[in-house]
Write a protein that holds these residues in place. Structure first.
Motif, PDB file in Angstrom:
ATOM      1  N   LYS A   9      85.938 -37.351  11.045  1.00 12.29           N
ATOM      2  CA  LYS A   9      86.055 -38.773  11.373  1.00 12.29           C
ATOM      3  C   LYS A   9      86.330 -38.910  12.872  1.00 12.29           C
ATOM      4  N   TYR A  11      86.518 -41.668  16.291  1.00 12.50           N
ATOM      5  CA  TYR A  11      86.601 -43.025  16.844  1.00 12.50           C
ATOM      6  C   TYR A  11      86.078 -42.936  18.278  1.00 12.50           C
ATOM      7  N   ARG A  45      92.192 -42.684   4.323  1.00 16.35           N
ATOM      8  CA  ARG A  45      91.314 -43.855   4.272  1.00 16.35           C
ATOM      9  C   ARG A  45      89.856 -43.456   4.120  1.00 16.35           C
ATOM     10  N   ALA A  48      89.314 -42.352   0.500  1.00 20.05           N
ATOM     11  CA  ALA A  48      89.433 -43.495  -0.431  1.00 20.05           C
ATOM     12  C   ALA A  48      88.255 -44.453  -0.272  1.00 20.05           C
ATOM     13  N   ILE A  50      87.543 -46.291   2.313  1.00 16.67           N
ATOM     14  CA  ILE A  50      87.876 -47.504   3.070  1.00 16.67           C
ATOM     15  C   ILE A  50      87.191 -47.505   4.423  1.00 16.67           C
ATOM     16  N   ILE A  51      87.153 -46.356   5.068  1.00 18.08           N
ATOM     17  CA  ILE A  51      86.421 -46.269   6.331  1.00 18.08           C
ATOM     18  C   ILE A  51      85.333 -45.205   6.197  1.00 18.08           C
ATOM     19  N   PRO A  52      84.209 -45.429   6.860  1.00 19.71           N
ATOM     20  CA  PRO A  52      83.117 -44.475   6.708  1.00 19.71           C
ATOM     21  C   PRO A  52      83.353 -43.206   7.542  1.00 19.71           C
ATOM     22  N   PRO A  53      83.260 -42.040   6.909  1.00 19.07           N
ATOM     23  CA  PRO A  53      83.409 -40.814   7.706  1.00 19.07           C
ATOM     24  C   PRO A  53      82.156 -40.547   8.535  1.00 19.07           C
ATOM     25  N   VAL A  70      80.658 -47.418  -5.021  1.00 16.62           N
ATOM     26  CA  VAL A  70      81.219 -48.316  -6.037  1.00 16.62           C
ATOM     27  C   VAL A  70      81.673 -47.516  -7.255  1.00 16.62           C
ATOM     28  N   LYS A  73      84.814 -45.557  -6.411  1.00  9.99           N
ATOM     29  CA  LYS A  73      86.022 -46.381  -6.265  1.00  9.99           C
ATOM     30  C   LYS A  73      86.578 -46.833  -7.609  1.00  9.99           C
ATOM     31  N   ARG A  74      85.700 -46.876  -8.619  1.00 15.61           N
ATOM     32  CA  ARG A  74      86.196 -47.224  -9.954  1.00 15.61           C
ATOM     33  C   ARG A  74      87.187 -46.180 -10.463  1.00 15.61           C
ATOM     34  N   PHE A  78      94.139 -46.706  -4.227  1.00 10.90           N
ATOM     35  CA  PHE A  78      94.700 -46.421  -2.904  1.00 10.90           C
ATOM     36  C   PHE A  78      95.931 -47.287  -2.704  1.00 10.90           C
ATOM     37  N   ARG A  84      99.930 -54.415   0.170  1.00 13.61           N
ATOM     38  CA  ARG A  84      99.076 -55.548   0.567  1.00 13.61           C
ATOM     39  C   ARG A  84      98.937 -56.486  -0.616  1.00 13.61           C
ATOM     40  N   LEU A  85      99.569 -57.626  -0.512  1.00 12.73           N
ATOM     41  CA  LEU A  85      99.548 -58.575  -1.626  1.00 12.73           C
ATOM     42  C   LEU A  85      99.059 -59.933  -1.143  1.00 12.73           C
TER      43      LEU A  85
ATOM     44  N   ASN B 403      93.773 -57.747   4.802  1.00 13.41           N
ATOM     45  CA  ASN B 403      93.654 -56.987   3.554  1.00 13.41           C
ATOM     46  C   ASN B 403      92.356 -56.190   3.484  1.00 13.41           C
ATOM     47  N   LEU B 406      92.412 -53.068   1.504  1.00 13.56           N
ATOM     48  CA  LEU B 406      92.489 -53.299   0.061  1.00 13.56           C
ATOM     49  C   LEU B 406      91.118 -53.710  -0.484  1.00 13.56           C
ATOM     50  N   LYS B 408      88.241 -53.099   0.717  1.00 18.63           N
ATOM     51  CA  LYS B 408      87.264 -52.020   0.778  1.00 18.63           C
ATOM     52  C   LYS B 408      87.535 -50.942  -0.258  1.00 18.63           C
ATOM     53  N   SER B 409      88.757 -50.939  -0.813  1.00 24.01           N
ATOM     54  CA  SER B 409      89.020 -49.954  -1.868  1.00 24.01           C
ATOM     55  C   SER B 409      88.526 -50.461  -3.224  1.00 24.01           C
ATOM     56  N   PRO B 411      85.929 -51.484  -6.142  1.00 24.64           N
ATOM     57  CA  PRO B 411      84.616 -50.931  -6.502  1.00 24.64           C
ATOM     58  C   PRO B 411      83.522 -51.999  -6.482  1.00 24.64           C
ATOM     59  N   LEU B 412      83.300 -52.576  -5.307  1.00 24.34           N
ATOM     60  CA  LEU B 412      82.316 -53.649  -5.162  1.00 24.34           C
ATOM     61  C   LEU B 412      81.443 -53.377  -3.947  1.00 24.34           C
ATOM     62  N   PHE B 577      82.433 -51.414   8.255  1.00 24.11           N
ATOM     63  CA  PHE B 577      83.477 -51.979   9.113  1.00 24.11           C
ATOM     64  C   PHE B 577      84.710 -51.075   9.120  1.00 24.11           C
ATOM     65  N   ASP B 578      85.212 -50.810  10.293  1.00 21.66           N
ATOM     66  CA  ASP B 578      86.388 -49.957  10.432  1.00 21.66           C
ATOM     67  C   ASP B 578      87.315 -50.617  11.436  1.00 21.66           C
ATOM     68  N   LEU B 584      90.351 -49.926  18.799  1.00 20.70           N
ATOM     69  CA  LEU B 584      90.354 -49.051  19.973  1.00 20.70           C
ATOM     70  C   LEU B 584      89.455 -49.573  21.070  1.00 20.70           C
TER      71      LEU B 584
END
Lengths: 243, 585
Positions: A9, A11, A45, A48, A50-53, A70, A73-74, A78, A84-85, B403, B406, B408-409, B411-412, B577-578, B584
Motif C-alpha cells: 500500500k 500513498y 484497512r 478489510a 476499505i482502501i484499495p491496495p 462485495v 465483505k459479507r 471491521f 462510528r455510529l 463514516n 464504515l 466501505k466495509s 458488502p455493497l 476513494f481513500d 496527504l
C-alpha cells in the motif's frame, strides 16, 4: 480464514506497507504491532476492503477481496478504533439498518441475544449521544456481529474503555475466536496481545519484522535469555522508536 | 492581569491572521480568496469606489430592511433576556480560555473585562459588515462612518444589556424571587411599556398615509419605503409620551439615524453615556457565571467537534430519538432504501414523507388566499430551492464522509452506496419543489389573464410533466457536490463552517455553487434540446398536452441515462476513494 500475500500500500511516493504476507486460520487471533506509522492501520484497512491496495492478493474466508469485494465483505466485520455510529439512529435502529445492508433476515432473533450479551437491551431505544464510550463500542460490535462474520478486524479495540470494558472486550474477542472466527487486531497495548493473541506480527516501516506464535517470536529476539517480556521483545525488534 | 489578557487577545488575532495567510499557499484557499474578494467587490465595495449599482440610492432596496429585522430581533432579545433568561448566566468562553483563566489569579471583574474586550473584536467586525450590507445606508442619510459607529453602539448596547439583564435576574433569583414572580414583574413592566406606546400612538401620532404622502411631496427624489419610513418613525418616536418611553432606544439609535455629521456628533454623547451606564450596571451586578460558562463551553465544543468530523448537528441541544420516517421492512429489500431511511431520520421530522400531505393541504389553502398576481412567489421559492437546496440538504455523502470507512466495509457496490446516499436529499428537495409547483398551479388557475391555449388540461399536463422531472433534476444536481466530496475531499472539508472561516472559505463555497450550476446546465441543456425537438415534432400532430408529455418523457429518459452514468461513475470512484491518501495531498 484470512490469507494475505505480498500486500503493498502506497500513498504517493510513500510506501506504508510493503510486500506483507500472513495467514490467520479460524480460531486464531493475530496481533498486529509496531511503532506509530508502521503501517498497522493501513494493513487493516486494506485487508478489510476499505482502501484499495496497490498490490498483492487478499482472500477472506476463501473469497478474493479484490475480485469480489462485495462477496468478501459479507464474510467480515471491521471495528475501527473510534466507534462510528449514526447520531440520529437509536441502538435498535442501528441494528435494523445494518440488517438491511447485510440482508439479514429476521434480524430481531439474532439481535436480541446480542443485545443481552452486550448489556445493551435496556438501552435499545437510546441514541449514541446517550451512551457511554463503552456502550458505543458495544453497539459498534453488535452491528458488526449481526451478520455472523467469519473474519474480524479490530483497530485499537481498547481505546477509551474503562477497566471493566477492557475485560469484557478481551472476553468478547476470545469468545469469537473460540467460536471459529479468524481475528486480526492492532494495538499498542502489549499486555492485550499477550492475553488475547495466539499469534503476533511485528511491523516496522511497512515491513514485516517477525511473525508467528508469541513463543516463536519471543524465541527469535530473546537471544537465548529466558522470561523475556513481550515489551522487551518489541523494543528489540523495532528499535523502540517511532517510524 | 489585563495586560496578559490583552496579550492573549492580540496574539491570538495575529496568529489567526498568520495561519489564514499561510494557508493561501494552497490553491483551494487562494482561489477561494479571489472568488470571495470578487463577491465583496461586486456586491458591496464597487459603489464605494465610485461606480453606481443599478438603482442604488433610489427605489426600494430590500437589503436595507435588514436593519429593521435587526431592530426587531434586538427587541425580542432584550425582552427574552428579562423574561426567560437561563437559570444561571454564562459568558461565552472557549474551553482553553476556561482552562487557563478560571484557575488563574484573576478577579471575576477582570475576567468579565476580558470577555467584554474579546466581544468587541466581533462587534467591530460585525459593524463593518452590517455597514457594507446596508450599502452605507445611503437612503437613510448619514455616511458610512456614522453608520458603522451607529451599528457598533447598537450591538455593544445589546450585548451589555443582555449580560446585565442575565446578571440582574440571577441576583434576584439568588435573593429568593420566584420565577413566576419575576415573570409577573417583568411582564407587567413590558405590558405597561407597550400599552403606553399604543396609547401615545393613538393620541399623538400623525396618520401614516397622509404623513408619508406629504413627505413624498417634499422629498420627491428619495425612496419612500426606506427613507420615508425612517423619517416617519423618527417623527413618531419624538412625539409626546412615546418620546419619553422610547428615550433609551432613541438615544441608542440616534447616531445610526443621524442624517449628517453634526446631528451624529450631537447624538453620540448621550449614546456613549448610555453605554457607560450599561457597563457600570454589568460590572456592579456581575454574579457567578463560571459553572454555566463551563457547561456552555463544553456544549459548544461538542457541537464544533461534530461539524469538524463531518456531521451536521441541527442544534446545540442533544438530539432526541425520532420516529422512523417509514417502516424499514426487516430482511431482504433494497439496501439503498436503508440509506434513505437512515438519512431522513437524521433530518427534521417535518422534512420527511409524512409532512407531504399536510404540506400540500397548507399550500393549497395558502395559494387560494393569495392574489394570483403573487404567482411569482412559488417561482422564486423554486429557484431558491434549485440553486441553494443542494447546499442546504446535505444528508448524503457529504455528511457521511466521516463514516467513509464504515460505508466501505459494507458488502455493497459503490454505486449502490452513492445512490442510497443521494435519495434523502433528492426526496427532501423534490418534496419542497412539488409544493412550490402545486402553489403555482393553484394560483395560476385563478388568474384571469391567462393565454387561451393554457387550458386547465394543458396546465395540468404541464404541471404533471414538471413534477415528474423534478426528482431526476434534483438528483442530477446533488451528484455534483457529492462528486466534489469524493474527488476533492479536502475542498469539501474546508467548506465546513468551523474549519476557520474567512473570506477565502466563503469564496470556496461560491466556487462550489457556481460549479454545480454550470454542470447542471451542461447536463440539462443538451437533453432539453432533444426534448424540445421531440415535443415540437409531436405538436405537429397532437395537442399541447401530448406534446408536453412526449417532451417530458424524452427529457426524463435523457436525465435518467445521465444519472445512471453519473451514479455508476461516482460509485466506482467511491470504491477507489481513500480518504487517508487524499488527506496527504
Amino acid at each position: 480464514m484470512i490469507e494475505v500475500e505480498n500486500l503493498t500500500k502506497r500513498y504517493g511516493d510513500f510506501t506504508a506497507v510493503s510486500q506483507l504476507s500472513f495467514t490467520v486460520r479460524p480460531g486464531e487471533v493475530l496481533g498486529l504491532v509496531g511503532p506509530n506509522g508502521a503501517g498497522k492501520t493501513s494493513t487493516l484497512r486494506s485487508v478489510a476492503g476499505i482502501i484499495p491496495p496497490n498490490g498483492g492478493a487478499i482472500r477472506i474466508a476463501g473469497v478474493d477481496l479484490l475480485a469480489d469485494p462485495v462477496g468478501a465483505k459479507r464474510k467480515l466485520a471491521f471495528f475501527p478504533d473510534e466507534p462510528r455510529l449514526f447520531e440520529y439512529l437509536t441502538v435498535r435502529q442501528h441494528l435494523a439498518f445494518v440488517a438491511r445492508i447485510y440482508g439479514v433476515d429476521h434480524h430481531e432473533e439474532t439481535a436480541a441475544p446480542l443485545l443481552e450479551e452486550l448489556e445493551l437491551a435496556p438501552k435499545a431505544d437510546a441514541l449514541p449521544s446517550e451512551l457511554s464510550r463503552g456502550m458505543k463500542q458495544k453497539l459498534a460490535i453488535a452491528c458488526g456481529l449481526l451478520h455472523g462474520p467469519a473474519v474480524m478486524f479490530f483497530d485499537e479495540p481498547l481505546t477509551g474503555l474503562d477497566p471493566l470494558g477492557i475485560r469484557r472486550m478481551k472476553d468478547s474477542i476470545l469468545r469469537r475466536a473460540r467460536e471459529g472466527a479468524a481475528i486480526v487486531l492492532s494495538s499498542h497495548l502489549l499486555h492485550l496481545l499477550e492475553e488475547v493473541c495466539s499469534h503476533v506480527l511485528i511491523l516496522k516501516q511497512g515491513t514485516k519484522i517477525a511473525d508467528g506464535t508469541i513463543a516463536e517470536v519471543s524465541a527469535q529476539f530473546a537471544n537465548g535469555e529466558s522470561n523475556v517480556s513481550l515489551e522487551e521483545i518489541f523494543m528489540r525488534a523495532t528499535g523502540g522508536s517511532e517510524t | 492581569m489585563i495586560r496578559a489578557l490583552l496579550y492573549l487577545r492580540a496574539h491570538s488575532l495575529l496568529n489567526l491572521l498568520r495561519v489564514r495567510a499561510k494557508r493561501l499557499r494552497q490553491p483551494k484557499y487562494l482561489f477561494g480568496l479571489f472568488a470571495g474578494i470578487a463577491y465583496f467587490w461586486f456586491f458591496f465595495f464597487r459603489h464605494l469606489a465610485g461606480a453606481n449599482l443599478p438603482g442604488a440610492g433610489r427605489g426600494v432596496d430590500p437589503v436595507q430592511f435588514i436593519f429593521v429585522a435587526f431592530a426587531v430581533l434586538g427587541l425580542i432579545r432584550i425582552g427574552s433576556a428579562w423574561l426567560a433568561p437561563t437559570p444561571k448566566p454564562s459568558l461565552d468562553f472557549s474551553e482553553a480560555e476556561i482552562a487557563f483563566l478560571f484557575p488563574a489569579p484573576a478577579t471575576r471583574r477582570q475576567i468579565v473585562h476580558f470577555k467584554l474586550l474579546g466581544t468587541q473584536v466581533t462587534i467591530l467586525l460585525s459593524s463593518l459588515l452590517l455597514t457594507l450590507i446596508t450599502r452605507r445606508g445611503a437612503a437613510l442619510g448619514g455616511n458610512p462612518v456614522t453608520h458603522a459607529v451607529g451599528w457598533w453602539l447598537i450591538l455593544s448596547l445589546a450585548q451589555l444589556h443582555g449580560l446585565g439583564a442575565a446578571f440582574t435576574v440571577a441576583r434576584l433569583v439568588e435573593g429568593g424571587m420566584s420565577r413566576a414572580r419575576r415573570q409577573l414583574l417583568v411582564g407587567g413592566v413590558i405590558a405597561l411599556l407597550i400599552g403606553g406606546l399604543a396609547w401615545g400612538a393613538w393620541t399623538t401620532a400623525p396618520e401614516a398615509g397622509a404623513w408619508m404622502s406629504d413627505w413624498q411631496d417634499k422629498h420627491p427624489g428619495d425612496p419612500l419605503i426606506t427613507a420615508g419610513t425612517a423619517a416617519y418613525i423618527r417623527e413618531v418616536s419624538g412625539t409626546g409620551i412615546i418620546a419619553w418611553l422610547l428615550l433609551p432606544f432613541r438615544i441608542a439609535l440616534a447616531p445610526f439615524f443621524a442624517p449628517d455629521t453634526g446631528d451624529f456628533l450631537a447624538a453620540l454623547g448621550p449614546a456613549l453615556l448610555l453605554l457607560a451606564a450599561h457597563y457600570l450596571w454589568v460590572m456592579r451586578n456581575a454574579v457567578s457565571f463560571e459553572e454555566a460558562s463551563i457547561a456552555a463551553a463544553e456544549k459548544r465544543a461538542a457541537f464544533i467537534a461534530k461539524i469538524q468530523s463531518g456531521q451536521r448537528p441541527v442544534s446545540l441541544r442533544a438530539p432526541k430519538a425520532r420516529k422512523a420516517p417509514f417502516p424499514l421492512r426487516p430482511g431482504g429489500g433494497r439496501p439503498e432504501t436503508a440509506f434513505l431511511w437512515k438519512n431522513l431520520l437524521s433530518t427534521h421530522p417535518w422534512l420527511g414523507p409524512r409532512s407531504l400531505i399536510p404540506g400540500a393541504i397548507l399550500t393549497v389553502m395558502l395559494a387560494t388566499t393569495l392574489s394570483p398576481r403573487l404567482s411569482f412567489l412559488p417561482v422564486v421559492a423554486a429557484i431558491y430551492f434549485i440553486m441553494l437546496g443542494p447546499q442546504l440538504a446535505r444528508q448524503d455523502l457529504r455528511s457521511d464522509l466521516v463514516n467513509a470507512d464504515l460505508l466501505k466495509s459494507y458488502p455493497l457496490s459503490g454505486w449502490r452506496i452513492v445512490l442510497g446516499e443521494l435519495l434523502a436529499p433528492t426526496a427532501i428537495l423534490s418534496g419542497l419543489l412539488w409544493l412550490a409547483l402545486l402553489a403555482l398551479f393553484v394560483m395560476t388557475g385563478r388568474a384571469a389573464d391567462l393565454p387561451g391555449w393554457l387550458t386547465p388540461t394543458v396546465r395540468l399536463a404541464g404541471t404533471a410533466c414538471i413534477g415528474v422531472l423534478i426528482p431526476p433534476v434534483c438528483m442530477l444536481q446533488l451528484l455534483v457536490p457529492n462528486a466534489g466530496t469524493v474527488l476533492f475531499p479536502s475542498w469539501s472539508q474546508a467548506g465546513r463552517p468551523t474549519r476557520g472561516g474567512g473570506i477565502e472559505v466563503m469564496g470556496q463555497r461560491l466556487i462550489f455553487v457556481a460549479g454545480q450550476l454550470l454542470v447542471l446546465l451542461a447536463a440539462v441543456l443538451p437533453a432539453s434540446g432533444f426534448a424540445v425537438l421531440a415535443g415540437f415534432a409531436a405538436s405537429l400532430t397532437s395537442g399541447p398536452a401530448v406534446s408536453f408529455a412526449i417532451a417530458a418523457a424524452t427529457l426524463l429518459l435523457a436525465l435518467g441515462a445521465e444519472i445512471a452514468a453519473g451514479v455508476y461513475w461516482l460509485g466506482h470512484r467511491f470504491e477507489r476513494f481513500d480518504l487517508s491518501a487524499e488527506a496527504l495531498k
